[in-house]
Design an enzyme around this catalytic site. Sequence first.
Site: not given
Lengths: 317, 317, 317, 317, 317, 317
Positions: C89, C229, C231, C259
């Site tokens: 990617y 995220g 928060e 992860d």
Amino acid sequence: MSELVTFGETMLRLSPPDHERLEAADEFEVRAAGAESNVAIAAERLGTPSTWLSKVPETPLGRRVVSELRGYGIETDVVWSHRGRQGTYYLEHAGKPRGTNVVYDRENAAVTTAEAREFDIDVVQDAKVFFTSGITPALSSTLRETTANMLKAARQGGTTTAFDFNYRRKLWTPDEARETLTRLFPGIDVLVIAARDARTVLGFEGDPRQLAHKLGSQYDFTTVVVTRGSEGAVGWHDSVVHDQPAYETDTVDAIGTGDAFTGAFIARRLDGDDVPTALEYAAAAAALKRTIPGDVALVTEEEVEAVVEENGTDISR
Amino acid sequence: MSELVTFGETMLRLSPPDHERLEAADEFEVRAAGAESNVAIAAERLGTPSTWLSKVPETPLGRRVVSELRGYGIETDVVWSHRGRQGTYYLEHAGKPRGTNVVYDRENAAVTTAEAREFDIDVVQDAKVFFTSGITPALSSTLRETTANMLKAARQGGTTTAFDFNYRRKLWTPDEARETLTRLFPGIDVLVIAARDARTVLGFEGDPRQLAHKLGSQYDFTTVVVTRGSEGAVGWHDSVVHDQPAYETDTVDAIGTGDAFTGAFIARRLDGDDVPTALEYAAAAAALKRTIPGDVALVTEEEVEAVVEENGTDISR
Amino acid sequence: MSELVTFGETMLRLSPPDHERLEAADEFEVRAAGAESNVAIAAERLGTPSTWLSKVPETPLGRRVVSELRGYGIETDVVWSHRGRQGTYYLEHAGKPRGTNVVYDRENAAVTTAEAREFDIDVVQDAKVFFTSGITPALSSTLRETTANMLKAARQGGTTTAFDFNYRRKLWTPDEARETLTRLFPGIDVLVIAARDARTVLGFEGDPRQLAHKLGSQYDFTTVVVTRGSEGAVGWHDSVVHDQPAYETDTVDAIGTGDAFTGAFIARRLDGDDVPTALEYAAAAAALKRTIPGDVALVTEEEVEAVVEENGTDISR
Amino acid sequence: MSELVTFGETMLRLSPPDHERLEAADEFEVRAAGAESNVAIAAERLGTPSTWLSKVPETPLGRRVVSELRGYGIETDVVWSHRGRQGTYYLEHAGKPRGTNVVYDRENAAVTTAEAREFDIDVVQDAKVFFTSGITPALSSTLRETTANMLKAARQGGTTTAFDFNYRRKLWTPDEARETLTRLFPGIDVLVIAARDARTVLGFEGDPRQLAHKLGSQYDFTTVVVTRGSEGAVGWHDSVVHDQPAYETDTVDAIGTGDAFTGAFIARRLDGDDVPTALEYAAAAAALKRTIPGDVALVTEEEVEAVVEENGTDISR
Amino acid sequence: MSELVTFGETMLRLSPPDHERLEAADEFEVRAAGAESNVAIAAERLGTPSTWLSKVPETPLGRRVVSELRGYGIETDVVWSHRGRQGTYYLEHAGKPRGTNVVYDRENAAVTTAEAREFDIDVVQDAKVFFTSGITPALSSTLRETTANMLKAARQGGTTTAFDFNYRRKLWTPDEARETLTRLFPGIDVLVIAARDARTVLGFEGDPRQLAHKLGSQYDFTTVVVTRGSEGAVGWHDSVVHDQPAYETDTVDAIGTGDAFTGAFIARRLDGDDVPTALEYAAAAAALKRTIPGDVALVTEEEVEAVVEENGTDISR
Amino acid sequence: MSELVTFGETMLRLSPPDHERLEAADEFEVRAAGAESNVAIAAERLGTPSTWLSKVPETPLGRRVVSELRGYGIETDVVWSHRGRQGTYYLEHAGKPRGTNVVYDRENAAVTTAEAREFDIDVVQDAKVFFTSGITPALSSTLRETTANMLKAARQGGTTTAFDFNYRRKLWTPDEARETLTRLFPGIDVLVIAARDARTVLGFEGDPRQLAHKLGSQYDFTTVVVTRGSEGAVGWHDSVVHDQPAYETDTVDAIGTGDAFTGAFIARRLDGDDVPTALEYAAAAAALKRTIPGDVALVTEEEVEAVVEENGTDISR
């Protein structure tokens, strides 16, 4: 279970890119570099499960070294130490007449305090071959003793012992080296030695064939390999001498060539090849190594075989 | 003739680019880095002819360090040594919460054997200011003595002595530092010290103004500067305390900020500025330093003045 | 024997340096990157022996991936394949408003043909935790089946199953994901899911605490972690919900943050920590990850602990 | 006090890495490069204290040049100018048949306005040798006059004058060069000239020995050195001609080879060597230079001696 | 047929990486950079076929510039010249308080001799918009005349004329600029000007809304856009003033922001948008530009639209 | 209007710098690379306006390829596709005995679905020469048909057809290649083929002169060029065979040599040169190409002419 176990120091190798001088370098390439780990990796690449033993500082630098070696596929069985440095060396690549230059900065490395009792000696005794080199006992009096003890333990466990003479004039004098290393000779089955070292350190005379023969006869080695740089090598085994020319190669990095040779030789011998065949593969691995930057022979079995079979092409697509 | 003479170790600083971890680094940026040479360079950049004294190994690495420092415009008056290493340190830059991390590898550096008699002491005695820092006596017992002797010689020659406390916990304990450094205090005219060190090493209490006042009163310093990182500094002189806030800055490399501050302070004092004015320039040089990669405050007088005069623009074209 | 075994694809991640656009890149940085190997490495770094299972092409690119992962200390137990590509990617880093952008080129990767019977299922059944993520079944119908079979085998062996929902809109639609993944839920003990995915893919409503509670109640999970995220996260266990705020962090590379969180959470749970403590370490590992370039949480236990104990300093020297 | 003083322009040399074309370059390596500073540095490296005189713009680019030169150990005694550019040149390295190509962008450099009265002429008159090259008077009519005045002042001060003919066809025509430079010949003691220039600019004929002899006889030089690239050089002194073959060398960067030769020749002559010995060292320094990237002969005396004594080894460790 | 035609100088921009100082740079990044080509590219990226006119030296450097611009998709219609330099500038990026600094080295560039009759004026007259900026007439008296002639020709051909005031204090004084540029105003339909320039060069007073209004009223512009950096812009059209705030952005490279704004504004106006909508897209393109290294707004229409619609996410995968 | 139109795939070429192994690469250099675009560029550089036709994914990677090609001066007339990948290949450079190695990752590229009807066939029929190579029909059955249709259309439009046999063993077997390509032969005017391919794929025997003659006789080609790597080429035209030796060259990157040869040959033929002269220029362009990194022959007409006229010098300044 690893078939080959090696023991020695692996340093951080710091080298300026593009033939720059150390004195003017603004950047260093960083690589793990050590004769005994090089040998383990070369053997692993040719199919021999291998383990490298050492003592390494528990610092980011020590972890850096172990991480790189592990990435090459070998097992790393190290004693993590809270004392002692990570040894380094600075390497400057150049052609003629400047030559490649090495500045060692490896004093007081953690490995210099390594004692045999710190390692799981079963790993050595369960292996088929134990390998170390003349660099290891040159690093400290402790390591002199440890090297002797490791070789003795290997012998006791029925493990074949292999040893690369590897004289380094920046570490000790010829006299010191001769005295220490010849004392280890009785415990060694397979000796690899540069013709130059056989002459200037051990005081032998003659061409490489003669050197191999004299060494094999005088000491009780099973096998002696005398290397002679770009001119190939000579192998002595069962009182027979075999000539192995070097393969043509476009050198990018010559460091580690001898280790690639030795690792491949051990791997092929373990795989059942006779000495002349093993020498062929060793020379092929060595030639490939010289095309690869870094100390390590990052080759595949197929590539080594292709060189032996002279199937090389310019571009494979 | 240099007006400022500094003495201390300068290391090779090796750091991976782009926030990479040491443990994963394939490349190191190489720079010369040392508190005392940083101070000399910062002063030189602000117009004070400066010399750095040290002892350096006669190797490509030692020459690498001296060459870089000389390029910054200062004089380098070094004893070339055939023994001892070139000290290095490994630096990993990161923001919160990882923080910037330093791995020292500076033991047995050539400089640790430096004795006062190896230097041309006239250079020190003919200067207007002699500077060293608390790092120097932390490096070896020989350097402990040498630092004392150099300060004494400076004092005898009528040279003002300036000293940055610079406590480094990776070199010695607070107790060792306090005992050694307070013994040097009687020979020091100008002391620079971080508020944190004044508290945790010397055991003083209070806010920076109080720390400056207590230090200035208890010992016989002419001037005391207490630094407090991103909150600025406090200067004590003639029993008066002056507050100097820090200038806003987009930090690229925080290492060397204090040295930029001290070098600029010395330069401006030598140039005749009063303490408050010198503190302003010092804070401006420190703020600029933080925008520059490396240890060194590669600034111009015009830039420092522009910061003081708040003439900064976003893009100058 | 590894305590944690993970299964999934690891790609070559190619990214231009220094915020350059893919469209203008003359250079790519190369790294191994995959959710399941990231989790294994994060757990290993916190002391949990971990193994990553996958199917990889027998090419230099496949070896490149395995070599890097092995260097991070985990075991790699891969099926080498002569068919199928190495997935890649392309990653473009940017801040606001451009954002970080990913171009997948992972179709027909070797791993898409991996079947459960190709792996030594004892490795899974002897482990304490088996982990995979919602990316794996998104990659092919074969992998959909394989994921189900691996989870089933783990359950049969008494191995705890952990699963990160990891919805990727560039791989499948919310409907496809919901249908496939909820079918796997009965075989999962520990679910990690982003609040956003719980809402837009699964159709739940409410704040993260409510989401965790609803998920935990509706399906038969032992533990549910809802991440939100910057928060922080919320953990649901034994019908109790625990809030874990995020630590402040200077982000260099956000990829792999989740992860790192999950790997650390698993490692601490395996080490005996209760859920709130494991969440703290998970959040600390995630915060550190964001300061490190690449997908991988190259942290140490000491660093994670220091963040938890808020012992961070700016410069450690 | 410097024994050798040189005068001339030093440019910023911008070159794409790795044989890339200028036309496609995304990156330039930056180095200071000028015949006269090259000569000063080569002499300094062989033990002769040297100073470089020039006029340089007071800009970051001008400071960039002076800083690099100072780092090489020489003294830099420059007139800082607020008018005129920093000269640059763009360099593209390639082997056959493309060849190395230079694009000059040096018009209106600050140095083109340098007048003899701007320099402290005592520095020249107190030196043992004053050196400049045929590039300097090619740069402007002012410099034509200044070169003549500097040579005259040197002669008046009893300073030996050395001159490298250095014809550059991108700066002027053979006719212009011949007319200007032969007018300077009466003020020159030691002439270095390429055989090619002696033929195509001065119109002499014959082999290098004959060229040296004719030049030495026709003009009143003390010493003439005729260089012939990879085939070595010829020295004429006291009516005797000495042949000096070139040493074998693996060229990395050919630029500056002649300057290394000349600087080493001057240094050894100043050190008392006779012409044949000085030529040997000059050829050795030139051979080493070719292995080093950049214009500058960053060599050590030991290395030069080792080449002369043919002690080179492939790897020194 | 291009809808937008621009005319002006494009330089080679040389900048050290990673906030390094010019004075210490060992490497420069190389990019093509010029206000008028930047505008053409930004417009092209938003769907407006664009051509850039200029005069460029027939050297590898000139070809380097044209090649990069062509790669961005615009047409390049240049006069190749055998006289005159390729203009360059040296750029040093830094945050506060150092700021970004530009050292111009663009005197005697080939473009400074460009005359209107050297170009195919049909290209201008067949376009819908002709654009140049206040930099062009600042470069030489010839260009002063050429700019006037090109604007006149455009007007005659019915082509709308757009002009960015772009005052550069390193090129001329405010008085020179005012005198020259106001003389061009009668031939200009759309004026873009920084509030700062409107005040310090043209002597207007008031807030940006007032400046826009005064400029629009006093001169006979169709449209006036007053930019005010990070605070957005104001557009005046048909006697109505429109406010456009700036979008939040994480700046990597601020150079070229204004050009991105102008190019996008022109493209959207050509596409039929009204002034407020065009200002929105212009501000979005400008915000995106700041996240991209180099002068050029390498954005897509989709990205610009996403910013306008505030659809940004952190990571798109 | 382009005189030469080529059709084929251009890939992203990813290669580790400095002879590094793919398996150990941390960085890839990125370049556009494809036989047919290489040919178009080589011809354009020698003065022939050229267009490249292809089908490219509408992604940053597809735009990356087109942007680079456009920068080289050719026209790019591509079908933008929302399906199919951007083909890539990984390239590892090495000398003997390792050799240069290519790992293709080009399956399912957008171009594999390209049909003749997607292109503006007038572009082909208005050109003087249409070129494609044996790689194109090897990529998919669709492309097999498309290649035939494009050649047919060219022939119908009176456009000369040129074809490079370009057998790639990693794409198909000799049998597949022979069957497909010989079927195209009747539609081809000018065939370029490696002697090796003529032997191992087509089964011809003899030396290159014989191969050329046999090929020319057996099929109805106007011109046949048989290349033989570093030994030059042979041209057959009007039943006459012309030998063209290769020029000596210091190879930096051998990829694209044949394309440089073919592009230059076509350009010179179009310019009116006879076959022997065109072969000379072709060999010169090929020799220059080998000194340039990347696939593309970034040469100038003057350079090619200089090689033909053997005017090469070592350093041009």
